[in-house]
Design a protein around this motif. Structure first.
Motif, PDB file in Angstrom:
ATOM      1  N   THR A 203     -37.030  10.074  -1.050  1.00 50.91           N
ATOM      2  CA  THR A 203     -36.591   9.737   0.266  1.00 50.91           C
ATOM      3  C   THR A 203     -35.337  10.486   0.715  1.00 50.91           C
ATOM      4  OG1 THR A 203     -37.382   7.382   0.214  1.00 50.91           O
ATOM      5  CG2 THR A 203     -35.883   7.738   1.822  1.00 50.91           C
ATOM      6  N   LEU A 204     -34.464  10.578  -0.270  1.00 50.94           N
ATOM      7  CA  LEU A 204     -33.250  11.380  -0.063  1.00 50.94           C
ATOM      8  C   LEU A 204     -33.487  12.949  -0.007  1.00 50.94           C
ATOM      9  CD1 LEU A 204     -30.922   9.798  -2.585  1.00 50.94           C
ATOM     10  CD2 LEU A 204     -30.899   9.474  -0.309  1.00 50.94           C
ATOM     11  N   ILE A 205     -34.663  13.509  -0.791  1.00 49.12           N
ATOM     12  CA  ILE A 205     -35.187  14.793  -0.445  1.00 49.12           C
ATOM     13  C   ILE A 205     -35.820  14.951   1.202  1.00 49.12           C
ATOM     14  CG2 ILE A 205     -36.869  16.399  -0.874  1.00 49.12           C
ATOM     15  CD1 ILE A 205     -36.913  15.248  -3.880  1.00 49.12           C
ATOM     16  N   MET A 206     -36.501  14.021   1.598  1.00 49.66           N
ATOM     17  CA  MET A 206     -36.837  14.215   2.992  1.00 49.66           C
ATOM     18  C   MET A 206     -35.493  13.826   3.983  1.00 49.66           C
ATOM     19  SD  MET A 206     -39.751  14.609   3.149  1.00 49.66           S
ATOM     20  CE  MET A 206     -40.212  14.440   5.012  1.00 49.66           C
ATOM     21  N   ASP A 207     -34.828  13.250   3.705  1.00 45.62           N
ATOM     22  CA  ASP A 207     -33.479  13.356   4.622  1.00 45.62           C
ATOM     23  C   ASP A 207     -32.858  14.629   4.585  1.00 45.62           C
ATOM     24  OD1 ASP A 207     -33.833  10.603   5.093  1.00 45.62           O
ATOM     25  OD2 ASP A 207     -32.184   9.832   3.602  1.00 45.62           O
ATOM     26  N   GLN A 208     -32.676  15.252   3.565  1.00 43.51           N
ATOM     27  CA  GLN A 208     -32.307  16.655   3.440  1.00 43.51           C
ATOM     28  C   GLN A 208     -32.988  17.676   4.079  1.00 43.51           C
ATOM     29  OE1 GLN A 208     -30.326  17.889  -0.265  1.00 43.51           O
ATOM     30  NE2 GLN A 208     -30.573  20.347   0.284  1.00 43.51           N
ATOM     31  N   LEU A 209     -34.369  17.446   3.980  1.00 41.45           N
ATOM     32  CA  LEU A 209     -35.284  18.431   4.764  1.00 41.45           C
ATOM     33  C   LEU A 209     -35.068  18.326   6.261  1.00 41.45           C
ATOM     34  CD1 LEU A 209     -38.132  18.234   2.690  1.00 41.45           C
ATOM     35  CD2 LEU A 209     -37.257  20.317   3.292  1.00 41.45           C
ATOM     36  N   ARG A 210     -34.963  17.148   6.741  1.00 40.36           N
ATOM     37  CA  ARG A 210     -34.812  16.950   8.409  1.00 40.36           C
ATOM     38  C   ARG A 210     -33.556  17.477   8.550  1.00 40.36           C
ATOM     39  NH1 ARG A 210     -36.937  11.600   6.514  1.00 40.36           N
ATOM     40  NH2 ARG A 210     -38.942  11.408   7.007  1.00 40.36           N
ATOM     41  N   THR A 211     -32.302  17.606   7.784  1.00 40.51           N
ATOM     42  CA  THR A 211     -31.355  18.206   8.443  1.00 40.51           C
ATOM     43  C   THR A 211     -31.264  19.543   8.271  1.00 40.51           C
ATOM     44  OG1 THR A 211     -30.057  16.068   7.505  1.00 40.51           O
ATOM     45  CG2 THR A 211     -28.815  18.261   7.890  1.00 40.51           C
ATOM     46  N   ASN A 212     -31.918  20.208   7.060  1.00 39.08           N
ATOM     47  CA  ASN A 212     -31.684  21.611   6.843  1.00 39.08           C
ATOM     48  C   ASN A 212     -32.803  22.486   7.032  1.00 39.08           C
ATOM     49  OD1 ASN A 212     -28.928  21.403   6.127  1.00 39.08           O
ATOM     50  ND2 ASN A 212     -29.706  20.978   3.967  1.00 39.08           N
ATOM     51  N   GLY A 213     -34.271  21.529   6.996  1.00 40.47           N
ATOM     52  CA  GLY A 213     -35.569  22.302   7.415  1.00 40.47           C
ATOM     53  C   GLY A 213     -36.202  22.950   6.158  1.00 40.47           C
ATOM     54  N   ILE A 214     -35.172  23.257   5.085  1.00 39.24           N
ATOM     55  CA  ILE A 214     -35.796  23.583   3.783  1.00 39.24           C
ATOM     56  C   ILE A 214     -35.042  23.179   2.729  1.00 39.24           C
ATOM     57  CG2 ILE A 214     -34.057  25.447   4.073  1.00 39.24           C
ATOM     58  CD1 ILE A 214     -36.235  27.341   2.704  1.00 39.24           C
ATOM     59  N   ILE A 215     -35.541  22.946   1.312  1.00 43.09           N
ATOM     60  CA  ILE A 215     -35.096  22.758   0.366  1.00 43.09           C
ATOM     61  C   ILE A 215     -35.522  23.537  -1.044  1.00 43.09           C
ATOM     62  CG2 ILE A 215     -36.648  20.666  -0.480  1.00 43.09           C
ATOM     63  CD1 ILE A 215     -33.997  19.182  -1.205  1.00 43.09           C
ATOM     64  N   LYS A 216     -34.608  23.924  -1.932  1.00 42.67           N
ATOM     65  CA  LYS A 216     -35.237  24.590  -3.139  1.00 42.67           C
ATOM     66  C   LYS A 216     -35.256  23.659  -4.281  1.00 42.67           C
ATOM     67  CE  LYS A 216     -32.022  27.555  -2.309  1.00 42.67           C
ATOM     68  NZ  LYS A 216     -31.069  28.958  -2.450  1.00 42.67           N
ATOM     69  N   VAL A 217     -36.019  24.202  -5.259  1.00 44.78           N
ATOM     70  CA  VAL A 217     -36.109  23.260  -6.550  1.00 44.78           C
ATOM     71  C   VAL A 217     -35.174  23.193  -7.162  1.00 44.78           C
ATOM     72  CG1 VAL A 217     -37.473  23.443  -8.784  1.00 44.78           C
ATOM     73  CG2 VAL A 217     -38.670  24.034  -6.819  1.00 44.78           C
ATOM     74  N   ASN A 218     -34.172  24.397  -7.278  1.00 46.97           N
ATOM     75  CA  ASN A 218     -33.080  24.346  -8.129  1.00 46.97           C
ATOM     76  C   ASN A 218     -31.968  23.388  -7.536  1.00 46.97           C
ATOM     77  OD1 ASN A 218     -32.474  26.028  -5.964  1.00 46.97           O
ATOM     78  ND2 ASN A 218     -31.365  27.583  -7.215  1.00 46.97           N
ATOM     79  N   GLU A 219     -32.226  23.149  -6.012  1.00 45.76           N
ATOM     80  CA  GLU A 219     -30.955  22.262  -5.270  1.00 45.76           C
ATOM     81  C   GLU A 219     -31.383  20.682  -5.738  1.00 45.76           C
ATOM     82  OE1 GLU A 219     -30.228  24.823  -1.326  1.00 45.76           O
ATOM     83  OE2 GLU A 219     -31.783  23.366  -1.302  1.00 45.76           O
TER      84      GLU A 219
END
Length: 254
Positions: free
Chosen positions: A8-24
């Motif tokens: 859920t928190l990963i999706m929150d970051q994606l909605r803000t930034n549009g992209i997320i990396k594995v190492n993040e």
């Protein structure tokens, strides 16, 4: 932390930034990269994300379309201050390139009073901002991206080659001494490179939150830019890293 809570928190970051990396994901939640990849795979199974090399992006195009307006609200004060400072080095009768991004849009908002100014841009928001002024605008054309509402691709690159300007203004998503300047897509990197080739000087305008972070694609070396403009929240460590004989660091006060 339970896997569902983390996702859920990963999706929150994606909605803000549009992209997320594995190492993040691994660093933020103190999990292994294998666990981070399983999180992405689980979200892709639910058709919430699309996997890309090294990470994931949102799968829902409606959500992606809203990201530009979302980013306008992030670090808005910093971007406004940067826009005003960047605009202060633009003069009447200058020819400039304005790239895409919310920070560059802030520059456009502060140059409407200038006379005999010529602007070349690939940004639909910049065009919209300047349309009602007396500024001469050249649009590159090209393929329109839904996230940043910018125009890229071979057509845009070829159009840029017809111009030479006094100053070009671009932004980026990350900058570190080790990796250099980074952005979101290969198209963005190619366009930034072509912009630099068409300008007597190139200015990198980016808020302080981008320092110390890397995005997916290398946009260029730090030395490719003549001036870096950021805000006064920048860490003193980065001031010493980026202000030297080759690069002029300008800091907008908040």
């Amino acid at each position: 932390m339970l896997a569902d809570e983390r996702r859920t928190l990963i999706m929150d970051q994606l909605r803000t930034n549009g992209i997320i990396k594995v190492n993040e994901i691994a660093e933020r939640f103190n999990v292994t990269t294998e666990t981070a990849r399983r999180d992405i795979a689980a979200l892709q199974e639910k058709k919430l994300v699309n996997k890309i090399y090294g990470g994931a992006v949102l799968a829902n195009p409606t959500i992606k379309d809203s990201l530009y307006s979302t980013r306008e609200t992030l670090h808005a004060g910093e971007k406004s201050a940067i826009g005003k400072l960047a605009a202060s080095i633009i003069n009447d009768q200058d020819t400039i390139i304005l790239g895409s991004g919310t920070t560059i849009l802030e520059i456009a908002k502060n140059i409407k009073h200038l006379n005999n100014l010529t602007v070349i841009t690939n940004s639909l928001p910049v065009i919209s901002e300047l349309m009602s002024t007396g500024i001469q605008i050249f649009c590159t054309g090209g393929s329109i991206g839904s996230i940043d509402m910018n125009m890229t691709g071979p057509f845009a690159l070829d159009a840029l080659k017809n111009f030479h300007v006094d100053t070009a203004f671009v932004t980026a998503l990350g900058i570190t001494p080790q990796t250099g300047v980074t952005c979101y897509t290969p198209d963005d990197a190619l366009f930034a490179k072509q912009i630099r080739a068409q300008a007597s000087q190139t200015v990198l305008a980016m808020d302080s939150s981008k320092f110390g972070h890397n995005s997916l694609v290398v946009q260029g070396d730090i030395e490719d830019y003549d001036v870096i403009i950021t805000d006064s929240n920048i860490s003193p460590d980065y001031v010493s890293d980026f202000d030297n004989d080759d690069i002029h660091l300008m800091i907008a006060q908040l």
